[in-house]
Scaffold this active site. Structure first.
Site, PDB file in Angstrom:
ATOM      1  N   ASP A 121      55.960  48.643   8.666  1.00 13.58           N
ATOM      2  CA  ASP A 121      57.183  48.139   8.022  1.00 13.58           C
ATOM      3  C   ASP A 121      58.402  48.933   8.489  1.00 13.58           C
ATOM      4  O   ASP A 121      58.285  50.085   8.909  1.00 13.58           O
ATOM      5  CB  ASP A 121      57.074  48.293   6.492  1.00 13.58           C
ATOM      6  CG  ASP A 121      56.010  47.377   5.910  1.00 13.58           C
ATOM      7  OD1 ASP A 121      55.663  46.379   6.560  1.00 13.58           O
ATOM      8  OD2 ASP A 121      55.525  47.697   4.799  1.00 13.58           O
TER       9      ASP A 121
HETATM   10  N1  URA Z   1      50.834  48.972   4.805  1.00 13.53           N
HETATM   11  C1  URA Z   1      52.090  48.798   4.365  1.00 13.53           C
HETATM   12  O1  URA Z   1      52.294  48.473   3.212  1.00 13.53           O
HETATM   13  N2  URA Z   1      53.106  48.994   5.222  1.00 13.53           N
HETATM   14  C2  URA Z   1      52.939  49.403   6.495  1.00 13.53           C
HETATM   15  O2  URA Z   1      53.907  49.585   7.215  1.00 13.53           O
HETATM   16  C3  URA Z   1      51.623  49.578   6.942  1.00 13.53           C
HETATM   17  C4  URA Z   1      50.582  49.344   6.090  1.00 13.53           C
END
Ligand code: URA
Length: 243
Positions: free
Chosen positions: A102
């Site tokens: 993310d």
């Molecule tokens: N899980 C999440 O919630 N975000 C990420 O970036 C990776 C795994």
């Protein structure tokens, strides 16, 4: 010389199996000629086209990147935000991220120009462990996290069993640090899993991917993987877990 379907897969156009389908369907040209023979050998000098779009053969490269927070896991962004490729100004090969983290997640992200490799590592049936460390709101307790070890369903999406470890609790700020190991790569998976057990994530970092760690790197830095690391990852990916 390499087999045509392998070259197409390496270019990130399709999996090897899909590339074979394209060849059989007459969608692939080598030096202007439609080639429907599987296993045709081609060299770097051959001009290959899929659906009349030329593909470029490149030496495969593999990078381990320490993604900072506030960067998009993509090669470009229509809103002009910083993307991971901005950290590779001297790499001229057409690399892209293997899966994604993310925007507000930091940590270990692999990048490559090898479509086959990327496909193997991100395919749900190949399961490489990834270790995340999350700062969560609340005092995390074992009994609260236990459902995650059996697998949960969040908003209709099934999440496979995970391993957890409570690293610390901070009574003053009412936060905890939790380590979670998962092998899937669903959207916002760690955040959703921890939210589902009442521990909203405030900060998230991916610390490990298979055997690989961020050792020696600072946010924004990367290094190339060596051959052994690449083959170890592919070995791990091959060990398909039973559903
Ligand atoms: N899980 C999440 O919630 N975000 C990420 O970036 C990776 C795994």
């Amino acid at each position: 010389m390499e087999r045509l379907q392998k070259v197409i897969a390496h270019a990130g156009i399709a999996s090897r199996r899909k590339a074979e389908e394209y060849i059989l369907a007459g969608r692939v040209k080598v030096n202007g000629q439609v080639i429907q023979q599987l296993g045709t050998q081609v060299s770097e000098k051959d001009q290959i086209e899929v659906d009349n779009v030329p593909i470029y053969q490149e030496e495969p490269v593999y990078y381990l990147f320490y993604k900072p927070r506030g960067v998009i896991s993509a090669v470009s962004d229509d809103k002009n935000r910083k993307v991971v490729i901005d950290y590779f100004p001297n790499v001229t090969k057409r690399i892209y991220p293997v899966g994604r983290l993310d925007y507000d997640t930091s940590g270990l992200l692999l990048l490559t120009n090898d479509g086959n490799f990327s496909q193997k590592l991100t395919h749900p049936k190949y399961e490489v462990d990834k270790v995340y460390v999350a700062k969560v709101k609340g005092k995390a307790e074992n009994k609260q996290l236990l459902p995650l070890t059996r697998g949960i369903r969040h908003e209709g999406v099934k999440m496979a069993p995970a391993k957890f470890n409570i690293l610390s609790n901070d009574a003053k700020s009412q936060t905890s640090i939790v380590e979670l190991t998962i092998h899937e790569g669903k959207n916002h998976q760690v955040k959703n899993m921890l939210q589902a057990v009442g521990l909203p994530v405030q900060k998230l970092k991916r610390e490990k991917y298979g055997h690989l760690t961020l050792a020696g790197l600072r946010p924004g830095e990367y290094r190339e993987l060596n051959k052994k690391e690449v083959s170890q990852l592919l070995e791990l990916a091959k060990k398909v877990k039973k559903k």
